[in-house]
Design a protein around this motif. Structure first.
Motif, PDB file in Angstrom:
ATOM      1  N   ARG A 616       0.831  -1.205   0.000  1.00 33.27           N
ATOM      2  CA  ARG A 616       0.000   0.000   0.000  1.00 33.27           C
ATOM      3  C   ARG A 616       0.865   1.254   0.000  1.00 33.27           C
ATOM      4  O   ARG A 616       0.546   2.255  -0.649  1.00 33.27           O
ATOM      5  CB  ARG A 616      -0.921  -0.024   1.223  1.00 33.27           C
ATOM      6  CG  ARG A 616      -1.910  -1.198   1.207  1.00 33.27           C
ATOM      7  CD  ARG A 616      -2.864  -1.159   2.404  1.00 33.27           C
ATOM      8  NE  ARG A 616      -3.824  -2.254   2.335  1.00 33.27           N
ATOM      9  CZ  ARG A 616      -3.753  -3.364   3.057  1.00 33.27           C
ATOM     10  NH1 ARG A 616      -2.752  -3.519   3.914  1.00 33.27           N
ATOM     11  NH2 ARG A 616      -4.656  -4.301   2.929  1.00 33.27           N
ATOM     12  N   ASN A 620       0.289   2.515  -3.568  1.00 26.14           N
ATOM     13  CA  ASN A 620      -0.788   3.442  -3.206  1.00 26.14           C
ATOM     14  C   ASN A 620      -2.116   3.121  -3.874  1.00 26.14           C
ATOM     15  O   ASN A 620      -3.140   2.985  -3.209  1.00 26.14           O
ATOM     16  CB  ASN A 620      -0.389   4.884  -3.507  1.00 26.14           C
ATOM     17  CG  ASN A 620      -1.355   5.875  -2.880  1.00 26.14           C
ATOM     18  OD1 ASN A 620      -1.916   5.616  -1.824  1.00 26.14           O
ATOM     19  ND2 ASN A 620      -1.534   7.023  -3.510  1.00 26.14           N
ATOM     20  N   THR A 621      -2.146   3.000  -5.215  1.00 26.72           N
ATOM     21  CA  THR A 621      -3.407   2.778  -5.928  1.00 26.72           C
ATOM     22  C   THR A 621      -3.383   1.447  -6.656  1.00 26.72           C
ATOM     23  O   THR A 621      -2.328   0.867  -6.923  1.00 26.72           O
ATOM     24  CB  THR A 621      -3.686   3.899  -6.942  1.00 26.72           C
ATOM     25  OG1 THR A 621      -2.705   3.846  -7.981  1.00 26.72           O
ATOM     26  CG2 THR A 621      -3.667   5.268  -6.272  1.00 26.72           C
ATOM     27  N   SER A 684      -7.824   3.088  -3.976  1.00 30.99           N
ATOM     28  CA  SER A 684      -6.770   2.924  -2.980  1.00 30.99           C
ATOM     29  C   SER A 684      -6.556   1.456  -2.632  1.00 30.99           C
ATOM     30  O   SER A 684      -7.514   0.694  -2.457  1.00 30.99           O
ATOM     31  CB  SER A 684      -7.115   3.706  -1.717  1.00 30.99           C
ATOM     32  OG  SER A 684      -6.197   3.399  -0.687  1.00 30.99           O
ATOM     33  N   THR A 686      -5.661   0.563   0.113  1.00 35.84           N
ATOM     34  CA  THR A 686      -6.157   0.422   1.484  1.00 35.84           C
ATOM     35  C   THR A 686      -7.448  -0.376   1.525  1.00 35.84           C
ATOM     36  O   THR A 686      -7.727  -1.096   2.485  1.00 35.84           O
ATOM     37  CB  THR A 686      -6.406   1.815   2.093  1.00 35.84           C
ATOM     38  OG1 THR A 686      -5.183   2.551   2.063  1.00 35.84           O
ATOM     39  CG2 THR A 686      -6.897   1.702   3.530  1.00 35.84           C
ATOM     40  N   ASN A 723      -5.970   7.091   2.570  1.00 33.14           N
ATOM     41  CA  ASN A 723      -7.082   6.964   1.640  1.00 33.14           C
ATOM     42  C   ASN A 723      -8.389   6.604   2.324  1.00 33.14           C
ATOM     43  O   ASN A 723      -9.329   6.168   1.675  1.00 33.14           O
ATOM     44  CB  ASN A 723      -6.754   5.892   0.586  1.00 33.14           C
ATOM     45  CG  ASN A 723      -5.551   6.289  -0.238  1.00 33.14           C
ATOM     46  OD1 ASN A 723      -4.462   5.859   0.053  1.00 33.14           O
ATOM     47  ND2 ASN A 723      -5.770   7.119  -1.254  1.00 33.14           N
TER      48      ASN A 723
END
Length: 809
Positions: A616, A620-621, A684, A686, A723
């Motif tokens: 992550r 990130n994405t 995200s 996340t 996120n």
């Protein structure tokens, strides 16, 4: 005669006319029938709890198994999912309560008898929201005793005062002048329990003894009385060398009609009786006799002509199993007499054919053979294992007595299970005497005629959410779409709300343990953003059962007088203070990840990768993550256009050159196919737990020709990530209690008198017979003889209840 067309008929009555009476034909549009059908049309359920004990030591665990049955056919209810269980003190203050989920008519859970409890009696109740609509006792209620060693230093025999309570109840509710009336008798002590073998005399004018009686072991009996108008009758009783005198308590009516029932081996004789003083005034008037059980019914008109008695004979085989209610109405359709009788025929009692035990080191496996259980039907059984000398399993009912009797009467039955254990003609006779003492049934005809049943309380199946859109969303010109993330074992769901709609519903939600639920709004421009919804949850609280409490306390029969504190006869882990620790196996983070991937990969064709914190932080994405996994991702259109880089400039590994084409994989989010990839724009990591990439599309059929990517949401979203702003969290006011494992207390001495009287060996709430019809009960090997208290049901409508004792060599 009228037979209900919507229910199975009660059967053909064998009616003999010992006197000249007109033919039987009820009015087609009878007010009685119409009111009865309206009142009984709605489904009814009854609930019974099998408790592991009836007396508990503070710190122990109260285990229960709930059996929810359809009241009409006495089979497991396949509809109910929400069951409320509560424990109240003697002041009706709720100490603990929970919502448990019912599967196929059964559920189980535990209550810890912790610091909230002290010595005293407590009432445990179980009910559904739907049951609150009805006046009959379809819910469950039982009283248990709790002993707090810090309050009760000694457990001693209860002291019973030499005082008695006597009740005398005429059959069908009336004493009529000039005829022989049957009068039921129930003699109780000051604690409310029947006094056995009490003899009494019925005294009339001039102290003349005109009748006598003797109670059975439960304090119940009856006597005949040729009643005379204007006479006050006395009943004299001698108990424990003390004389008692009681008024009969009922005036003799000069005019009227009574209903009397006499049991024979295969038939029931019902007599509608009047006297000569009444006959002329009611001759040729219509009386109506109805027999029902809250479902099926039969109704007929009865006329008196020249005789004071009308007799009818009923074959047991032509009436429903269990309680049957005979109600007599006058010409104005007013109920004037009522009588209950019980039909044992047709109830399927199943007993074990054999029992054996096998010891292996410190364990004991007990096998009970139930050859009569239909292995093709679902079955579920519960077993409480207690010392053979236990004094802590003094329960008044079993699954049959509570299901077949309690919902149909207003009072309570002491030792109801007695009437269904080793059934004899004597016990059937005694149960009939008991029903005389119960008077009118729980079906109140004033309520039936006044249509007091109404559906104020809904039938519940899970939690229902109403999601109300915000004013900001309502002003939008396009449709609104929302993503509900996974909760407990619930799959994520996507909801598309039409432009004109102001809210949407989420039905059949079963959150267990956690009360947090997360939503995102799905947009084409900004992808996922926090939802701005106003959530309403139904139910939001545990409803209160306000029905009158009809319970009997466990009968005190303590034969042990042992110190709980000074002699330290019982020491066990206080379950509310000590946490049970499981074996801890130390493994590296990589080992844990590898094991999880192996578990998630079972039954899958693609490659599974668990997204961890470093992923992550690194990617990130989702877009960046997929690029790292060998995909080309184009976000210029506001959505995601994904192609496999292996197809660029040549064939994908395993594919021929001719196979190169537009190789965009099919995308799934929590197993829901994503048709509009805009919601994945800047998605995200996340929000993601793990991803399965199936480049060849094996197992996906035609839609998998270009491969698939399956994304699974992270159910443990942490607010520590940047996120979090894509998710809005809501808190549910009520969720289902997780099913907890029963742990038997640890006793210092499992051989002393106190343990034998009050200790617990084990509790097994969720058992089934195997393919050979054998019930396997595995427990820690006990040092003393034990008794198994077995109860259960099968979907074919059969019942199991028995006590099996084992002495180990």
């Amino acid at each position: 005669m009228k037979i209900s067309s919507k229910h199975l008929p009660l059967g053909i009555f064998f009616i003999f006319f010992l006197f000249n009476i007109s033919s039987v034909s009820a009015q087609d549009e009878s007010e009685i029938v119409e009111a009865y059908e309206d009142y009984t049309e709605a489904a009814r359920e009854v609930v019974y709890l099998h408790l592991n004990k009836s007396t508990f030591i503070k710190g122990e665990t109260l285990g229960f198994k709930a059996y929810v049955m359809d009241k009409k056919d006495k089979k497991p209810s396949l509809l109910t999912t929400n069951l409320y269980v509560s424990i109240e003190d003697e002041n009706q203050k709720t100490i603990k309560k929970k919502l448990v989920r019912v599967f196929d008519g059964v559920a189980s859970n535990v209550f810890t008898i912790d610091s909230l409890f002290t010595s005293g009696h407590y009432n445990i109740k179980a009910y559904t929201n739907w049951m609150l609509n009805f006046n009959e006792q379809n819910h469950y209620a039982e009283t248990v005793k709790i002993i707090d060693p810090e309050v009760e230093e000694y457990v001693e025999e209860a002291i019973v005062d030499n005082e008695i309570d006597a009740q005398f109840l005429p059959e069908s509710g009336h004493l009529l002048h000039g005829i022989v009336n049957n009068v039921g008798v129930i003699i109780k002590d000051n604690l409310g329990f029947g006094i056995p073998n009490v003899s009494g005399e019925v005294v009339g004018k001039n102290d003349e003894v005109i009748s006598t009686f003797q109670t059975n072991q439960l304090g119940i009996g009856k006597f005949p009385l040729l009643a005379e108008f204007g006479t006050n009758y006395k009943i004299n009783v001698n108990h424990a060398n003390k004389d008692f005198s009681f008024d009969l308590g009922h005036s003799v009516e000069k005019n009227g009609v009574v209903l009397s029932v006499k049991r024979l081996k295969t038939k029931l004789f019902a007599s509608i009786i009047t006297n000569s003083e009444t006959l002329e005034s009611i001759k040729n008037q219509r009386f109506t006799l109805m027999i029902h059980n809250g479902d099926a019914y039969e109704i007929m008109d009865v006329y008196f002509t020249d005789n004071t008695t009308v007799n009818k004979a009923i074959e047991y085989s032509n009436t429903p199993s269990g309680i049957n209610i005979l109600t007599l109405f006058n010409e104005d359709d007013i109920p004037v007499s009522e009588r209950l009788f019980f039909n044992y025929e047709g109830i399927n009692f199943i007993k074990s054919n054999d029992i054996s035990a096998t010891r292996k080191r410190d364990s004991l496996t007990i096998k009970l053979a139930y050859n009569a259980i239909n292995k093709n039907e679902l079955n579920s059984l519960s077993v409480s294992v207690l010392p053979q000398e236990t004094q802590s399993y003094d329960r008044h009912n079993n699954i049959v007595s509570y299901t077949f009797i309690q919902p149909y009467i207003k009072g309570t039955v002491e030792k109801g299970k007695y009437y269904f254990t080793d059934i004899t003609e004597r016990k059937q006779y005694e149960l009939d005497n008991l029903l005389i003492t119960q008077g009118w049934s729980s079906y109140n005809w004033n309520n039936i005629f006044n249509d007091e049943y109404n559906q104020n309380y809904n039938f519940e199946q899970g939690i229902r959410l109403k999601a109300n859109l915000s004013n900001r969303d309502l002003k939008g010109k396009s449709d609104n779409s929302y993503l509900m993330y996974a909760i407990s074992e619930e799959e994520p769901r996507i909801f598309e709300v039409a432009e004109e709609e102001k809210s949407f519903y989420i039905d059949n939600l079963f959150p267990v343990g956690t009360n947090k639920i997360n939503f995102s709004k799905m947009t084409k421009v900004n992808g996922l953003i926090p939802a701005s919804l106003y959530i309403q949850s139904f139910p939001s609280i545990i409803p209160t059962l306000t029905a009158p409490l009809n319970v009997l306390k466990p009968k005190p029969d303590y034969k042990v007088s042992e110190s709980l504190m000074k002699q330290n006869s019982i020491v066990f882990n206080k379950l509310d203070e000590v946490q049970n620790l499981e074996e801890v196996v130390v493994m590296s983070r990589l080992d844990r990840k590898r094991q999880r991937i192996e578990k998630l990969s079972q039954g899958r064709y693609g490659k599974v990768d668990v997204v961890e914190e470093e992923d992550r932080l690194l990617y990130n994405t989702l877009t960046n993550y997929l690029i790292a996994k060998g995909f080309n991702v184009d976000e210029s259109s506001g959505g995601l256009v994904i192609t496999d880089r292996y197809s660029s400039g040549g064939a994908r590994p395993g594919f021929e050159e001719s196979d190169s084409r537009n190789l965009s994989p099919v995308i799934f989010l929590d197993d829901v196919q994503i048709l509009d990839t805009a919601l994945l724009f800047q998605y995200s990591l996340t929000n993601i737990d793990y991803i399965e990439i199936n480049r060849r599309g094996f197992g996906e059929g035609l839609r998998g020709g270009n491969g698939t990517i399956r994304i699974y949401s992270n159910s443990k979203i942490s607010k520590s990530y940047n996120n979090w702003d894509t998710v809005q969290e809501y808190e549910l006011p009520l969720v289902f209690s997780p099913e907890k494992t029963y742990y038997a207390p640890k006793y210092q001495n499992t051989g002393d008198a106190f343990y034998k009287a009050y200790g617990s060996v084990d509790w097994k709430p969720n058992l089934q017979v195997d393919d050979n019809g054998v019930l396997n009960v595995k427990i820690v090997r006990p040092r003393i003889p034990i008794t198994l208290y077995v109860e259960g049901i099968s979907n074919d409508g059969s019942f199991v209840f028995e006590e099996k004792s084992i002495t180990l060599n």
